[in-house]
Scaffold this motif. Structure first.
Motif, PDB file in Angstrom:
ATOM      1  N   GLN A  67     -11.786  -1.840  -0.367  1.00  0.00           N
ATOM      2  CA  GLN A  67     -10.525  -1.291   0.114  1.00  0.00           C
ATOM      3  C   GLN A  67      -9.605  -0.926  -1.047  1.00  0.00           C
ATOM      4  O   GLN A  67      -8.904   0.085  -1.001  1.00  0.00           O
ATOM      5  CB  GLN A  67      -9.850  -2.307   1.028  1.00  0.00           C
ATOM      6  CG  GLN A  67     -10.570  -2.526   2.349  1.00  0.00           C
ATOM      7  CD  GLN A  67     -10.013  -3.700   3.132  1.00  0.00           C
ATOM      8  OE1 GLN A  67      -9.348  -4.590   2.581  1.00  0.00           O
ATOM      9  NE2 GLN A  67     -10.269  -3.723   4.431  1.00  0.00           N
ATOM     10  N   ARG A  68      -9.638  -1.734  -2.089  1.00  0.00           N
ATOM     11  CA  ARG A  68      -8.800  -1.459  -3.255  1.00  0.00           C
ATOM     12  C   ARG A  68      -9.230  -0.163  -3.938  1.00  0.00           C
ATOM     13  O   ARG A  68      -8.396   0.613  -4.392  1.00  0.00           O
ATOM     14  CB  ARG A  68      -8.868  -2.633  -4.235  1.00  0.00           C
ATOM     15  CG  ARG A  68      -7.863  -2.517  -5.365  1.00  0.00           C
ATOM     16  CD  ARG A  68      -7.839  -3.753  -6.240  1.00  0.00           C
ATOM     17  NE  ARG A  68      -7.425  -4.943  -5.506  1.00  0.00           N
ATOM     18  CZ  ARG A  68      -6.962  -6.055  -6.085  1.00  0.00           C
ATOM     19  NH1 ARG A  68      -6.889  -6.121  -7.401  1.00  0.00           N
ATOM     20  NH2 ARG A  68      -6.606  -7.090  -5.367  1.00  0.00           N
TER      21      ARG A  68
ATOM     22  N   ILE B 275       0.844  -1.199   0.000  1.00  0.00           N
ATOM     23  CA  ILE B 275       0.000   0.000   0.000  1.00  0.00           C
ATOM     24  C   ILE B 275       0.876   1.245   0.000  1.00  0.00           C
ATOM     25  O   ILE B 275       0.635   2.191  -0.763  1.00  0.00           O
ATOM     26  CB  ILE B 275      -0.951  -0.009   1.214  1.00  0.00           C
ATOM     27  CG1 ILE B 275      -2.197  -0.843   0.923  1.00  0.00           C
ATOM     28  CG2 ILE B 275      -1.406   1.398   1.562  1.00  0.00           C
ATOM     29  CD1 ILE B 275      -2.011  -2.317   0.998  1.00  0.00           C
ATOM     30  N   ARG B 276       1.907   1.261   0.823  1.00  0.00           N
ATOM     31  CA  ARG B 276       2.789   2.436   0.857  1.00  0.00           C
ATOM     32  C   ARG B 276       3.479   2.642  -0.486  1.00  0.00           C
ATOM     33  O   ARG B 276       3.584   3.776  -0.967  1.00  0.00           O
ATOM     34  CB  ARG B 276       3.828   2.299   1.964  1.00  0.00           C
ATOM     35  CG  ARG B 276       4.681   3.553   2.084  1.00  0.00           C
ATOM     36  CD  ARG B 276       5.743   3.493   3.143  1.00  0.00           C
ATOM     37  NE  ARG B 276       6.465   4.766   3.162  1.00  0.00           N
ATOM     38  CZ  ARG B 276       6.127   5.811   3.898  1.00  0.00           C
ATOM     39  NH1 ARG B 276       5.077   5.742   4.704  1.00  0.00           N
ATOM     40  NH2 ARG B 276       6.827   6.930   3.834  1.00  0.00           N
ATOM     41  N   GLU B 277       3.939   1.579  -1.112  1.00  0.00           N
ATOM     42  CA  GLU B 277       4.595   1.696  -2.416  1.00  0.00           C
ATOM     43  C   GLU B 277       3.627   2.233  -3.467  1.00  0.00           C
ATOM     44  O   GLU B 277       4.024   3.013  -4.339  1.00  0.00           O
ATOM     45  CB  GLU B 277       5.171   0.353  -2.843  1.00  0.00           C
ATOM     46  CG  GLU B 277       6.389  -0.073  -2.026  1.00  0.00           C
ATOM     47  CD  GLU B 277       6.793  -1.511  -2.270  1.00  0.00           C
ATOM     48  OE1 GLU B 277       7.971  -1.838  -2.021  1.00  0.00           O
ATOM     49  OE2 GLU B 277       5.930  -2.325  -2.688  1.00  0.00           O
TER      50      GLU B 277
ATOM     51  N   LYS C 164      -2.617  -1.358   7.031  1.00  0.00           N
ATOM     52  CA  LYS C 164      -2.168  -2.366   6.076  1.00  0.00           C
ATOM     53  C   LYS C 164      -1.016  -1.860   5.203  1.00  0.00           C
ATOM     54  O   LYS C 164      -0.745  -2.413   4.142  1.00  0.00           O
ATOM     55  CB  LYS C 164      -3.343  -2.783   5.180  1.00  0.00           C
ATOM     56  CG  LYS C 164      -4.499  -3.425   5.930  1.00  0.00           C
ATOM     57  CD  LYS C 164      -5.676  -3.701   4.989  1.00  0.00           C
ATOM     58  CE  LYS C 164      -6.819  -4.368   5.719  1.00  0.00           C
ATOM     59  NZ  LYS C 164      -6.519  -5.767   6.066  1.00  0.00           N
ATOM     60  N   ARG C 165      -0.329  -0.837   5.624  1.00  0.00           N
ATOM     61  CA  ARG C 165       0.639  -0.137   4.769  1.00  0.00           C
ATOM     62  C   ARG C 165       1.713  -1.049   4.186  1.00  0.00           C
ATOM     63  O   ARG C 165       2.218  -0.793   3.088  1.00  0.00           O
ATOM     64  CB  ARG C 165       1.283   1.009   5.534  1.00  0.00           C
ATOM     65  CG  ARG C 165       2.201   0.593   6.681  1.00  0.00           C
ATOM     66  CD  ARG C 165       2.713   1.799   7.426  1.00  0.00           C
ATOM     67  NE  ARG C 165       1.650   2.446   8.185  1.00  0.00           N
ATOM     68  CZ  ARG C 165       1.754   3.634   8.761  1.00  0.00           C
ATOM     69  NH1 ARG C 165       2.883   4.333   8.625  1.00  0.00           N
ATOM     70  NH2 ARG C 165       0.762   4.137   9.460  1.00  0.00           N
TER      71      ARG C 165
ATOM     72  N   ALA D   4      -6.941   7.114  -3.114  1.00  0.00           N
ATOM     73  CA  ALA D   4      -5.853   7.703  -2.333  1.00  0.00           C
ATOM     74  C   ALA D   4      -4.620   7.946  -3.200  1.00  0.00           C
ATOM     75  O   ALA D   4      -3.919   8.958  -3.036  1.00  0.00           O
ATOM     76  CB  ALA D   4      -5.504   6.794  -1.160  1.00  0.00           C
ATOM     77  N   ILE D   5      -4.334   7.038  -4.119  1.00  0.00           N
ATOM     78  CA  ILE D   5      -3.214   7.227  -5.047  1.00  0.00           C
ATOM     79  C   ILE D   5      -3.433   8.505  -5.860  1.00  0.00           C
ATOM     80  O   ILE D   5      -2.523   9.313  -6.041  1.00  0.00           O
ATOM     81  CB  ILE D   5      -3.072   6.008  -5.974  1.00  0.00           C
ATOM     82  CG1 ILE D   5      -2.623   4.781  -5.180  1.00  0.00           C
ATOM     83  CG2 ILE D   5      -2.082   6.291  -7.099  1.00  0.00           C
ATOM     84  CD1 ILE D   5      -2.693   3.483  -5.967  1.00  0.00           C
ATOM     85  N   ALA D   6      -4.652   8.686  -6.365  1.00  0.00           N
ATOM     86  CA  ALA D   6      -4.965   9.879  -7.155  1.00  0.00           C
ATOM     87  C   ALA D   6      -4.822  11.151  -6.337  1.00  0.00           C
ATOM     88  O   ALA D   6      -4.384  12.186  -6.842  1.00  0.00           O
ATOM     89  CB  ALA D   6      -6.380   9.771  -7.719  1.00  0.00           C
TER      90      ALA D   6
END
Length: 235
Positions: free
Chosen positions: A140-141, A96-98, A128-129, A147-149
């Protein structure tokens, strides 16, 4: 005042393929605008045209009165328009962090700080990072994709069928996330197949047919219109 203004957009996936035949749309900051219509109406194509994923042959796309039509997708994202496609919107084998780090690639300044702010905003992602994105549930996906955006701090967020394949509970949770983003001042343009849910979420809506504008207005008024309900909302 409109933050995003797409006017008389003509385009398609090839030079001989005209899906959009003069579509117009506006969205203001802190507003959710739904784009509805039958299959093949040009809903997703419109988002791709705004995001620079396909050529705009005619018309203009203005962001804060600057024409961004013709810019590369990366340049449009850097200008403040983030696009979340329906599929392939996360990197499943990466953590998730990546995933968030990749989202911050176009705006690297203070990316680490924005990641930590994202974990505070979406505690599930923080918990879940270190886990791979493929381990997340469908809902969640989709939160991760959004969140990426948000890592580029967009002025406009384009969402293509974000609730596709989600359970009603997951859809409700996702829509609450979308409302919270709207409340932060971001303009959101949302393509949704579930028209009634979309109208309940949105402030305004546009209904497209065959690559053209058919009708637009306040979402509640469209949802209550018997002609609209009969033609587009299943009765």
């Amino acid at each position: 005042m409109s933050l995003l203004k797409a006017q008389d957009i003509v385009g398609g996936y090839t030079k001989t393929d005209t899906i959009l035949k003069g579509v117009s749309l506006e969205a203001g900051g802190g507003e959710i605008v739904a784009v509805l219509g039958p299959n093949g109406a040009g809903k997703s194509t419109l988002l791709k045209a705004i995001a620079g994923q396909l050529d705009v042959r005619e018309g203009s796309v203005q962001l804060d009165n600057d024409n961004i039509a013709g810019l590369k997708p990366r340049e449009i994202a850097q200008a403040g328009v983030a696009y979340v496609p329906q599929e392939a919107n996360v990197f499943p084998t990466m953590s998730i962090r990546e995933n968030l780090e990749i989202g911050g690639y176009l705006a690297p300044q203070h990316a680490s700080q924005r990641i930590e702010e994202t974990f505070e905003r979406f505690p599930m992602l923080g918990e879940k990072r270190r886990e791979a994105a493929r381990t997340l549930s469908g809902g969640q996906r989709q939160v991760l994709a959004v969140a990426i955006a948000l890592m580029v701090a967009p002025k406009v967020l384009l969402l293509d069928e974000p609730s596709a394949g989600l359970s009603p509970v997951a859809t409700g949770d996702l829509f609450e996330t979308i409302r919270s983003i709207r409340d932060s001042g971001v303009a959101i343009v949302l393509v949704e197949q579930n028209a009634l849910d979309a109208l309940d979420l949105a402030d305004r809506a546009y209904i497209l047919t065959a690559g053209n504008n058919h009708i637009d207005g306040e979402a509640k008024a469209l949802a209550a219109d018997p002609d609209v309900r009969r033609a587009f909302l299943g009765g």
